[in-house]
Scaffold this active site. Structure first.
Site, PDB file in Angstrom:
ATOM      1  N   ASN A   1       0.800  -1.231   0.000  1.00  0.00           N
ATOM      2  CA  ASN A   1       0.000   0.000   0.000  1.00  0.00           C
ATOM      3  C   ASN A   1       0.833   1.282   0.000  1.00  0.00           C
ATOM      4  OD1 ASN A   1       0.828  -0.489   2.620  1.00  0.00           O
ATOM      5  ND2 ASN A   1      -1.040   0.319   3.532  1.00  0.00           N
TER       6      ASN A   1
ATOM      7  N   GLY B   1      -1.863  -5.301  10.697  1.00  0.00           N
ATOM      8  CA  GLY B   1      -3.151  -4.692  10.356  1.00  0.00           C
ATOM      9  C   GLY B   1      -3.901  -4.127  11.548  1.00  0.00           C
TER      10      GLY B   1
ATOM     11  N   GLU C   1       5.333  -8.243  -3.980  1.00  0.00           N
ATOM     12  CA  GLU C   1       5.437  -8.555  -5.414  1.00  0.00           C
ATOM     13  C   GLU C   1       4.408  -7.733  -6.216  1.00  0.00           C
ATOM     14  OE1 GLU C   1       3.319 -11.607  -4.517  1.00  0.00           O
ATOM     15  OE2 GLU C   1       2.136 -11.685  -6.338  1.00  0.00           O
ATOM     16  N   VAL C   2       3.410  -7.209  -5.528  1.00  0.00           N
ATOM     17  CA  VAL C   2       2.368  -6.419  -6.205  1.00  0.00           C
ATOM     18  C   VAL C   2       2.893  -5.027  -6.597  1.00  0.00           C
ATOM     19  CG1 VAL C   2       0.023  -5.477  -5.922  1.00  0.00           C
ATOM     20  CG2 VAL C   2       0.613  -7.672  -4.904  1.00  0.00           C
TER      21      VAL C   2
ATOM     22  N   SER D   1       0.121  -8.213   6.832  1.00  0.00           N
ATOM     23  CA  SER D   1      -1.079  -8.630   7.565  1.00  0.00           C
ATOM     24  C   SER D   1      -0.700  -9.391   8.837  1.00  0.00           C
ATOM     25  CB  SER D   1      -1.923  -9.522   6.665  1.00  0.00           C
ATOM     26  OG  SER D   1      -1.152 -10.662   6.320  1.00  0.00           O
TER      27      SER D   1
ATOM     28  N   GLU E   1     -10.488  -6.543   8.966  1.00  0.00           N
ATOM     29  CA  GLU E   1      -9.886  -5.484   8.169  1.00  0.00           C
ATOM     30  C   GLU E   1     -10.296  -5.657   6.706  1.00  0.00           C
ATOM     31  OE1 GLU E   1      -5.598  -5.738   7.644  1.00  0.00           O
ATOM     32  OE2 GLU E   1      -5.463  -3.596   8.058  1.00  0.00           O
TER      33      GLU E   1
ATOM     34  N   GLU F   1       8.082   2.012  14.423  1.00  0.00           N
ATOM     35  CA  GLU F   1       8.812   2.716  13.379  1.00  0.00           C
ATOM     36  C   GLU F   1       8.775   4.193  13.735  1.00  0.00           C
ATOM     37  OE1 GLU F   1       7.144   0.992   9.599  1.00  0.00           O
ATOM     38  OE2 GLU F   1       9.094  -0.006   9.686  1.00  0.00           O
TER      39      GLU F   1
ATOM     40  N   CYS G   1      -3.256   0.930   6.717  1.00  0.00           N
ATOM     41  CA  CYS G   1      -3.347   0.029   7.880  1.00  0.00           C
ATOM     42  C   CYS G   1      -3.985   0.681   9.095  1.00  0.00           C
ATOM     43  CB  CYS G   1      -1.959  -0.472   8.241  1.00  0.00           C
ATOM     44  SG  CYS G   1      -0.807   0.866   8.507  1.00  0.00           S
TER      45      CYS G   1
ATOM     46  N   GLU H   1       4.751  -4.475  11.825  1.00  0.00           N
ATOM     47  CA  GLU H   1       3.737  -3.437  11.582  1.00  0.00           C
ATOM     48  C   GLU H   1       2.590  -4.112  10.869  1.00  0.00           C
ATOM     49  OE1 GLU H   1       3.657  -0.531  12.699  1.00  0.00           O
ATOM     50  OE2 GLU H   1       5.719  -0.187  13.322  1.00  0.00           O
TER      51      GLU H   1
HETATM   52  P1  NDP Z   1       0.850  -9.486   3.339  1.00  0.00           P
HETATM   53  O1  NDP Z   1       0.912  -9.857   4.767  1.00  0.00           O
HETATM   54  O2  NDP Z   1       0.126 -10.349   2.389  1.00  0.00           O
HETATM   55  O3  NDP Z   1       2.337  -9.329   2.767  1.00  0.00           O
HETATM   56  C1  NDP Z   1       3.303  -8.488   3.359  1.00  0.00           C
HETATM   57  C2  NDP Z   1       4.676  -8.853   2.824  1.00  0.00           C
HETATM   58  O4  NDP Z   1       5.093 -10.100   3.371  1.00  0.00           O
HETATM   59  C3  NDP Z   1       4.722  -9.032   1.316  1.00  0.00           C
HETATM   60  O5  NDP Z   1       5.960  -8.548   0.834  1.00  0.00           O
HETATM   61  C4  NDP Z   1       4.609 -10.535   1.171  1.00  0.00           C
HETATM   62  O6  NDP Z   1       5.108 -10.972  -0.043  1.00  0.00           O
HETATM   63  C5  NDP Z   1       5.437 -11.001   2.337  1.00  0.00           C
HETATM   64  N1  NDP Z   1       5.155 -12.357   2.775  1.00  0.00           N
HETATM   65  C6  NDP Z   1       4.009 -13.079   2.633  1.00  0.00           C
HETATM   66  N2  NDP Z   1       4.128 -14.286   3.238  1.00  0.00           N
HETATM   67  C7  NDP Z   1       5.374 -14.333   3.774  1.00  0.00           C
HETATM   68  C8  NDP Z   1       6.088 -15.311   4.540  1.00  0.00           C
HETATM   69  N3  NDP Z   1       5.551 -16.480   4.870  1.00  0.00           N
HETATM   70  N4  NDP Z   1       7.347 -15.027   4.932  1.00  0.00           N
HETATM   71  C9  NDP Z   1       7.911 -13.830   4.607  1.00  0.00           C
HETATM   72  N5  NDP Z   1       7.282 -12.881   3.894  1.00  0.00           N
HETATM   73  C10 NDP Z   1       6.028 -13.115   3.482  1.00  0.00           C
HETATM   74  O7  NDP Z   1       0.269  -8.002   3.348  1.00  0.00           O
HETATM   75  P2  NDP Z   1      -0.171  -7.109   2.101  1.00  0.00           P
HETATM   76  O8  NDP Z   1       0.997  -6.847   1.215  1.00  0.00           O
HETATM   77  O9  NDP Z   1      -1.412  -7.697   1.534  1.00  0.00           O
HETATM   78  O10 NDP Z   1      -0.505  -5.718   2.832  1.00  0.00           O
HETATM   79  C11 NDP Z   1      -1.696  -5.479   3.474  1.00  0.00           C
HETATM   80  C12 NDP Z   1      -1.561  -5.703   4.978  1.00  0.00           C
HETATM   81  O11 NDP Z   1      -0.488  -4.919   5.481  1.00  0.00           O
HETATM   82  C13 NDP Z   1      -2.772  -5.244   5.726  1.00  0.00           C
HETATM   83  O12 NDP Z   1      -3.127  -6.175   6.723  1.00  0.00           O
HETATM   84  C14 NDP Z   1      -2.324  -3.952   6.400  1.00  0.00           C
HETATM   85  O13 NDP Z   1      -3.012  -3.636   7.545  1.00  0.00           O
HETATM   86  C15 NDP Z   1      -0.883  -4.220   6.642  1.00  0.00           C
HETATM   87  N6  NDP Z   1      -0.169  -2.967   6.762  1.00  0.00           N
HETATM   88  C16 NDP Z   1       0.309  -2.580   8.000  1.00  0.00           C
HETATM   89  C17 NDP Z   1       0.940  -1.370   8.145  1.00  0.00           C
HETATM   90  C18 NDP Z   1       1.496  -0.956   9.472  1.00  0.00           C
HETATM   91  O14 NDP Z   1       2.392  -0.143   9.483  1.00  0.00           O
HETATM   92  N7  NDP Z   1       1.028  -1.453  10.591  1.00  0.00           N
HETATM   93  C19 NDP Z   1       1.094  -0.444   7.024  1.00  0.00           C
HETATM   94  C20 NDP Z   1       0.607  -0.971   5.786  1.00  0.00           C
HETATM   95  C21 NDP Z   1      -0.012  -2.187   5.670  1.00  0.00           C
HETATM   96  P3  NDP Z   1       4.115 -11.110  -1.313  1.00  0.00           P
HETATM   97  O15 NDP Z   1       3.146  -9.990  -1.273  1.00  0.00           O
HETATM   98  O16 NDP Z   1       5.033 -11.003  -2.463  1.00  0.00           O
HETATM   99  O17 NDP Z   1       3.457 -12.431  -1.113  1.00  0.00           O
END
Ligand code: NDP
Length: 484
Positions: free
Chosen positions: A152, A251, A178-179, A228, A381, A458, A283, A249
């Site tokens: 995001n 959700g 990756e998105v 997440s 969420e 952070e 988030c 950090e």
């Molecule tokens: P994801 O949890 O799906 O992915 C986060 C990152 O982790 C991606 O780079 C993903 O790779 C990677 N990942 C996924 N599985 C693994 C694993 N088993 N081991 C290591 N890395 C892994 O989150 P989203 O990208 O969908 O982002 C949305 C989420 O992020 C929401 O829940 C939101 O609340 C949270 N968020 C929190 C923030 C905060 O500061 N608290 C700020 C912004 C978002 P890939 O995508 O390539 O699979």
């Protein structure tokens, strides 16, 4: 292709490629057009990134902090000088309107670099007198840190993690989502141009498995994830196997509490910012809007009026206020939540559809009223432009209901009664709180969650602690008193 980088990865000072890695297609959410084609990192590239980071980190940590800060400041200046081009790229990568990416994403990243550049030389140890002997402490870098980003705020996340890490003398290997993989590569380029020695900020592309592999390597001292809760739990568990430091950090389902005496316009404006900015993909969004009963109908009427004026459209158009969601998958998730909220009996006040185009990955700014605590919309969420409005009578009631969540990322209160504002905020279980404001995240303020929303912070001075460790040195100044 519109945004094809010179290579998928950035390792040891230059772009790197290995076509053996699975293909990642980067799609512009505004049109669905493929704008770049990348490859996932192969084990050979992961090894190169780890080896170069481990090698470069020692010399970097040995530099005077003021010299490290100078390089981070130069990187911030380059970001500011290229603000428009970087904003355009961020819009292509995320689909967020250019109105937003010009002011929020990279500028906030540059703030972080400047802030931690300034903080680096101020970090000192302490001396502890022992009446003769003494102890002094050394605050030092952890070593090689892994940053894993969500989609995001991809460039802001890369900066928020790398700025304190590098300021403290660490190296960072960053794996973007990756998105949205493009911004971090630009940051790597900028760091090299600013004089950062090669290897200190490497970028590896890949899906979850690449990040998971990195975390298990013995050369890695820390992992900082934005993602997440489900991913956080997996990453935290894996990091625990090697007793690595973590920042999580994650959700939220944050409460925004609006008392009867709040300014109507401010309350409506904050609720919209807290749900519709970045098409709701934030988030810390205040997605459970608790409105006191005396304000409720006025609030909903004004909210509907203002929400229906939000301009949806092409994110590259300067007039657009809300773009599409980031992906087809996210669209499916969000429209699923909307359908289930209707089925559960929440009252649709506005939106709920796909917008004027009725195609692409757009969702209208959507407001549901009469949401109750047990509905899915009040518990999960959504990560889309969907606001849940709940009503309440008393202060005690709303505090209890606001806290009845496994999440604890953020919370906000609007009232003109300043004593009540502090009293309520003091009892809310949330890491990042606002009074008469919402979703402002200046780099000076620590940011992060409690409960399932995260661990560590952070930004602010707090981030320094999460990218360093303390050692203590006992200094014997008296004869050794041995009982033998
Ligand atoms: P994801 O949890 O799906 O992915 C986060 C990152 O982790 C991606 O780079 C993903 O790779 C990677 N990942 C996924 N599985 C693994 C694993 N088993 N081991 C290591 N890395 C892994 O989150 P989203 O990208 O969908 O982002 C949305 C989420 O992020 C929401 O829940 C939101 O609340 C949270 N968020 C929190 C923030 C905060 O500061 N608290 C700020 C912004 C978002 P890939 O995508 O390539 O699979």
């Amino acid at each position: 292709m519109k945004a094809q980088p010179k290579g998928s990865h950035f390792i040891d000072g230059s772009y790197a490629e290995d076509a053996a890695g699975a293909v990642i297609e980067v799609v512009y959410p505004g049109t669905g057009e493929v704008i770049a084609r990348l490859h996932e990192a192969t084990p050979a590239l992961v090894e190169r990134a780890l080896a170069s980071a481990a090698r470069a980190q020692k010399a970097w940590a040995a530099l005077r902090p003021v010299e490290r800060g100078r390089i981070l400041n130069r990187a911030a200046a380059l970001i500011r000088a290229r603000g428009e081009a970087l904003a355009q790229l961020e819009t292509l990568d995320t689909g967020k309107p250019i109105q937003e990416t010009r002011v929020a994403d990279w500028p906030s990243g540059a703030d972080a670099l400047e802030y931690f550049a300034g903080l680096a030389p101020t970090v000192t140890g302490e001396t502890i007198p022992l009446g003769g002997d003494m102890v002094y402490t050394i605050r030092e870098a952890l070593g090689v840190c892994v940053g894993i980003g969500a989609w995001n705020y991809p460039s802001q996340i890369a900066c928020w993690k790398s700025a304190p890490a590098l300021a403290m003398g660490n190296a960072m290997i960053f794996k973007p989502s990756e998105v949205t993989p493009l911004g971090a590569l630009k940051l790597a380029e900028i760091f090299i141009e600013a004089g950062l020695p090669p290897g200190l900020f490497n970028v590896l592309q890949g899906r979850g498995a690449v990040g998971a592999g990195l975390i298990s390597d013995p050369r890695v001292a820390k992992v900082s994830l934005t993602g997440s809760v489900a991913t956080g739990q997996k990453v935290y568990a894996r990091a625990a196997e090697g007793l690595r430091h973590v920042t999580m950090e994650l959700g939220g389902k944050s409460p925004l509490i609006l008392f009867d005496d709040a300014s109507l316009e401010d309350a409506v404006g904050a609720a919209m910012l807290a749900n519709f900015y970045s098409a709701g993909q934030v988030c810390s969004n205040g997605t459970r809007v608790f409105v006191q009963k005396g304000l409720k109908e006025r609030f909903l009427a004004r909210l509907k009026e203002r929400a229906e004026k939000i301009v949806l459209g092409d994110p590259q158009d300067e007039g657009t206020q809300m773009g599409p969601l980031v992906s087809a998958l996210q669209l499916e998730k969000v429209t699923g939540f909307i359908a289930r909220a209707k089925a559960e009996g929440a009252r649709l006040v506005t939106g709920g559809g796909r917008g004027p185009q009725n195609d692409g990955w757009f969702v209208e700014p959507t407001v549901f009223a009469d949401v109750t605590d047990h509905m899915e919309l009040a518990r999960e969420e959504v990560f889309g432009p969907v606001m849940a409005v709940l009503d309440f009578d008393s202060e005690e009631e709303v505090i209890a209901r606001a806290n009845a969540s496994d999440f604890g990322l953020a919370a906000g209160v609007f009232t003109r009664d300043i004593a009540r504002a502090h009293r309520v905020i003091g009892q809310l279980e949330a890491g990042t709180c606002w009074i008469n404001a919402y979703n402002l995240t200046p780099v000076e303020a620590p940011f992060g969650g409690v409960k399932l929303s995260g661990v560590g912070r952070e930004n602010g001075h707090a981030a320094i602690e999460h990218y360093s460790q303390v050692r203590s040195v006992y200094l014997g100044l008296s004869p050794v008193d041995a009982p033998y």
